[in-house]
Every structure is written in C-alpha cells, then in structure tokens.
Design a protein around this motif. Sequence first.
Motif, PDB file in Angstrom:
ATOM      1  N   LEU A   1      40.984  54.687  23.091  1.00 19.37           N
ATOM      2  CA  LEU A   1      41.333  54.508  21.681  1.00 19.37           C
ATOM      3  C   LEU A   1      41.742  53.070  21.363  1.00 19.37           C
ATOM      4  CD1 LEU A   1      43.301  57.835  21.044  1.00 19.37           C
ATOM      5  CD2 LEU A   1      40.925  57.312  20.442  1.00 19.37           C
ATOM      6  N   ASN A   2      41.984  52.269  22.413  1.00 22.18           N
ATOM      7  CA  ASN A   2      42.319  50.847  22.239  1.00 22.18           C
ATOM      8  C   ASN A   2      41.295  49.993  22.996  1.00 22.18           C
ATOM      9  OD1 ASN A   2      45.198  50.821  20.858  1.00 22.18           O
ATOM     10  ND2 ASN A   2      45.214  52.459  22.384  1.00 22.18           N
ATOM     11  N   HIS A   3      40.035  50.219  22.676  1.00 23.47           N
ATOM     12  CA  HIS A   3      38.914  49.643  23.426  1.00 23.47           C
ATOM     13  C   HIS A   3      38.984  48.112  23.484  1.00 23.47           C
ATOM     14  CE1 HIS A   3      34.788  49.075  24.832  1.00 23.47           C
ATOM     15  NE2 HIS A   3      34.639  48.187  23.868  1.00 23.47           N
ATOM     16  N   ASP A   4      39.183  47.466  22.326  1.00 22.73           N
ATOM     17  CA  ASP A   4      39.168  45.999  22.292  1.00 22.73           C
ATOM     18  C   ASP A   4      40.298  45.399  23.126  1.00 22.73           C
ATOM     19  OD1 ASP A   4      36.937  46.062  20.751  1.00 22.73           O
ATOM     20  OD2 ASP A   4      37.909  45.469  18.878  1.00 22.73           O
TER      21      ASP A   4
ATOM     22  N   LEU B   1      38.762  41.016  30.493  1.00 20.41           N
ATOM     23  CA  LEU B   1      38.134  39.698  30.363  1.00 20.41           C
ATOM     24  C   LEU B   1      39.084  38.577  30.796  1.00 20.41           C
ATOM     25  CD1 LEU B   1      35.795  37.886  29.345  1.00 20.41           C
ATOM     26  CD2 LEU B   1      36.797  38.050  27.048  1.00 20.41           C
ATOM     27  N   HIS B   2      40.349  38.648  30.357  1.00 19.09           N
ATOM     28  CA  HIS B   2      41.243  37.497  30.496  1.00 19.09           C
ATOM     29  C   HIS B   2      42.326  37.651  31.570  1.00 19.09           C
ATOM     30  CE1 HIS B   2      39.452  35.720  26.981  1.00 19.09           C
ATOM     31  NE2 HIS B   2      39.775  36.747  26.220  1.00 19.09           N
ATOM     32  N   VAL B   3      42.727  38.880  31.861  1.00 15.78           N
ATOM     33  CA  VAL B   3      43.928  39.088  32.674  1.00 15.78           C
ATOM     34  C   VAL B   3      43.620  39.647  34.064  1.00 15.78           C
ATOM     35  CG1 VAL B   3      46.157  40.298  32.761  1.00 15.78           C
ATOM     36  CG2 VAL B   3      45.252  39.501  30.558  1.00 15.78           C
TER      37      VAL B   3
ATOM     38  N   MET C   1      34.695  41.350  22.012  1.00 20.87           N
ATOM     39  CA  MET C   1      35.148  41.291  23.397  1.00 20.87           C
ATOM     40  C   MET C   1      34.056  41.783  24.342  1.00 20.87           C
ATOM     41  SD  MET C   1      38.071  40.004  23.988  1.00 20.87           S
ATOM     42  CE  MET C   1      39.335  39.332  22.912  1.00 20.87           C
ATOM     43  N   SER C   2      33.376  42.840  23.950  1.00 17.00           N
ATOM     44  CA  SER C   2      32.316  43.384  24.809  1.00 17.00           C
ATOM     45  C   SER C   2      31.190  42.376  24.993  1.00 17.00           C
ATOM     46  CB  SER C   2      31.776  44.691  24.214  1.00 17.00           C
ATOM     47  OG  SER C   2      32.775  45.694  24.229  1.00 17.00           O
ATOM     48  N   HIS C   3      30.818  41.673  23.930  1.00 22.87           N
ATOM     49  CA  HIS C   3      29.775  40.654  24.053  1.00 22.87           C
ATOM     50  C   HIS C   3      30.230  39.516  24.963  1.00 22.87           C
ATOM     51  CE1 HIS C   3      28.021  42.585  20.438  1.00 22.87           C
ATOM     52  NE2 HIS C   3      26.878  42.174  20.993  1.00 22.87           N
ATOM     53  N   GLN C   4      31.482  39.095  24.818  1.00 20.65           N
ATOM     54  CA  GLN C   4      31.986  38.025  25.681  1.00 20.65           C
ATOM     55  C   GLN C   4      31.925  38.430  27.147  1.00 20.65           C
ATOM     56  OE1 GLN C   4      35.725  36.109  24.331  1.00 20.65           O
ATOM     57  NE2 GLN C   4      35.417  37.217  22.401  1.00 20.65           N
TER      58      GLN C   4
END
Length: 480
Positions: free
Chosen positions: A90-93, A100-102, A207-210
């Motif tokens: 439910l908090n996909h992004d 991606l970052h952590v 975010m998914s594209h990145q």
Amino acid sequence: MAQEVPHKPHAILIPYPLQGHIIPAVHLAINLASRGFTITFINTHYIHHRIFKARPSIRPDIFLGIRQLGLDVRYTTVSDGLPLGLDRSLNHDQYMAALLHVFSAHVEDVVSQIVKSAGEKVDCLIADTFFVWPSKVAKKFGLLYISFWTEAALVFTLYYHMDLLRIHGHFASQDCREDPINYVPGVEEIKRQDMMSYLQETNTSSMSHQIIFKAFDDVKAADFVLCNTVEELEPKIIAALQAKKLFYAIGPIFPSGFTQSSVPTSLWPESDCTHWLNTKPPRSVLYVSFGSYAHVTNRDLMEIASGLLLSKVDFVWVLRPDIVSSDYANPLPVGFGEEAGDRLMIVPWCSQIKVLSHPAIGGFLSHCGWNSVLESIWNEVPLLCFPLLTDQFTNRKLVVDDWKMGINLCDKDSIVREEVSSNINRVMIGKSRDELRNRVKEVKRRLEDALTPEGSSENNMNKFVEDLMVKIKYQKVLLT
C-alpha cells in the motif's frame, strides 16, 4: 544428473523482496546447494517477519529442514531501511525509494560480515536483476556477480534494449510511436501495448522507472545471467542475448516434486482448499488469483465477480484482504456468497502449486505473473488472462498470441461481466477448452524435456557451473 563441483564454491544469494521473486530464488538456492555449493541466503527482516507471521510454527531459520537433508544453505536477514509495520504494497513508492536509495548500505554491511566470518572464501554474489547495486557490491568485496532474472527472457531483452526503444520513439516520449516494434534483437515483432507497463508509460520519472534504468545499467557488468525460462520457449531471444552476455536459461525453477516446497516462502497464512476441491468433478473448477502484490479496481472486481456468477462454473477465489485497497472491507457485490452457494470457495491465500495440481482444477483466471504462467503450464491448466501491471502484459502476449494456451479475459478496453462469463466458459467447456488443453500439454512437454538429464535447462545449469568454476579458478590465480 546434477553435476557436483570439485571445489565447494560459496555464493551469497539475495532475492528481490517480493513474493514472486523469493519463490524461485529459494528453489535456485536448493538447486545449487544440491550441486555442492554453499549458499548464504539473505531475506529482508520484513519478508522474514511476514513468513514467520504466516506460519508461526516454523523455526526462525527457514532452511533448517534443507540443512538436515545435508544441503549447505545458511540463512540470515537484513533491514530494507523501513519499519516492520509499514505495508509495502500500500506504500509502493516509499518501498521502491528505500530499495533504490537505502537498501544497498544495509546489504554492504551484511555482506562484509559474511565475507569476514564465513570461515571459507566467499566466491560470488547472486542477486536479483532488479537490484541497482549488485555489480558495485560484488566488486567492493572481490566477488563474481551472477544476476538472477526471475521472469521471461522477452521481458529481460526489452528492458535491456530500452535505448533502442527510446531512439526509435517507442518509449519515453510524449508522442510515442504505435506501430509494431521489429528491431529488438531476437524479437520478431511486438506491439507497444504488449510491452511491460513501465515501457508503455510516458512519464518515466517514477521510482520504479529509476530502479529499472539503474538495474539494467548495472546488469551490463554481471559476469553471468541466470534466467527462469526454457530455451525451447524463447529460442531466438535467448540466442540474441547470448551473443551479448553469458546468459543461461535454467527454468523452470520448481521445488522437487513440484506440489510442495520444503522451505516456507508464503507471506500469508495458507488456507487448505483440498477438502472442498475433492468434492468437485475433474477439471470442473476455475482457480482465480491475481497474485501477491497488484491491486484491482473496485469496478473491475465487481464485473469479474458478476461474470463468475453468470458463468455457472465452480470456482475457488484467492481474495487478498488488500486486493482493491484498505478502504474496502468487502469489495464483492451484495449477496455474492449466497448466490454462488456451493459453487464458490473464497480464501485469503493458499498454496497455489497445491491447488493447481489438484485434478478438479480446469482453468486459471490469472494476472499472468511469470510464476503463475510456469505453474499453469506444468499442471496443464489453460489460462484466462487479466494482466494488471509490469511484465504481466508481456507474459499475456506469450500465453495467448505465441503459445495459444490461453485467452484474454476481455478483448474490450473495459471489463464487462457478460464477456467475462462467456470467456470463462470458453476455457472450461466444450471444443475451445479441449483445444486450449491440448496446446498447454504441448508447451508442458518442452518444460519437461528441458529438465531431463540431457535437457536444455539441465545442460545450461551444468554449463553455468562449469563456466563459474573456471572464472573462480582464474580469480584465484590472479590473487596469488
């Protein structure tokens, strides 16, 4: 016969923390351990917590039973950077941003600990292709990097050639071309609407594209790519990829015996449908499931539910509590259960391979996740396709257009209950049912043949192990 290796290589294996990626990663770990590897398998704290919560009776080490059989699979966990209580679906992004970052910083810490304390040299890192960091982490610790692709080779090659799609105007443009794509190596032709959902979108800043951009830049540095597909299903695509990478089709990655895995992987408690299915005639029940992650709109779910009632077919439906969203306590039409009566069994989750292998199952209304496609083929169950996101649109093309072992749930832009009902009956009743079953049996033979001692997947796995051992030996020479 599985080829045992003279030197015992040690691989760290990290699956992408989603249900559909963890399952094949677990089976790959077991497969490699049976060939003499030491495997250290790393789940995230969150995934481990979900597995343990789903089956409180299991021990904290999910591979304990495997080790008791003599296979050297070790187990540890790592933080994904988010609190355990956060619902990742439910908090996909937010979840994708953490991956991606952590996440890489946490991975580096745990890999460092394993490398320093293993007691023997760690040789390689096996990581899901969708991670953005594996080549860098592998290089930092002097490991070979093996990228594990859990989906179809067609999906891999479309992502791998995003630059071509961009140059030709089929991707990442406000005014994308809509004509068929015929310039991707190994792909005869594909329509834009049959590409993965992320390649159909004009806004590529998500975010998914990145993650996709960085991951498919990173995979170019992989020493090897393992793919959960079968060479005979995608021969031209695989041949084209092999001209660029050491790419091995080793699928389908299934548990021994198929119907159950000795390692728990489910993120939900599993309901047992066997007793109800035992009351139904052979091939009379439609299995309905939209996977572990994607959501369905309330409107579409209402139309599908109404179509199931109209069809008069018996069905078992996996209805996750969050299938629409947390705002809908009961997304089904009023009186749905009463009208369906004994034709219906609804469960929040189940063992899919156990249900699909039951003789009562005659069709599968599916989101077309790659695991679901492979499991359907293995059980000779035709598919009724309702893709929701990502690779599912491309898998639908393979199932319906290329292999002709399934049909679309609806051919219109919107889901309509009458069409749902009609297509359910095409899959479950009459001549069209028989034609689909014959086609899925033909496709299954290719999977079975690939897994025989002389089959393509077994040969490819043996060749991968052989090539890996040569590279490990070469690395040792360089270091001495």
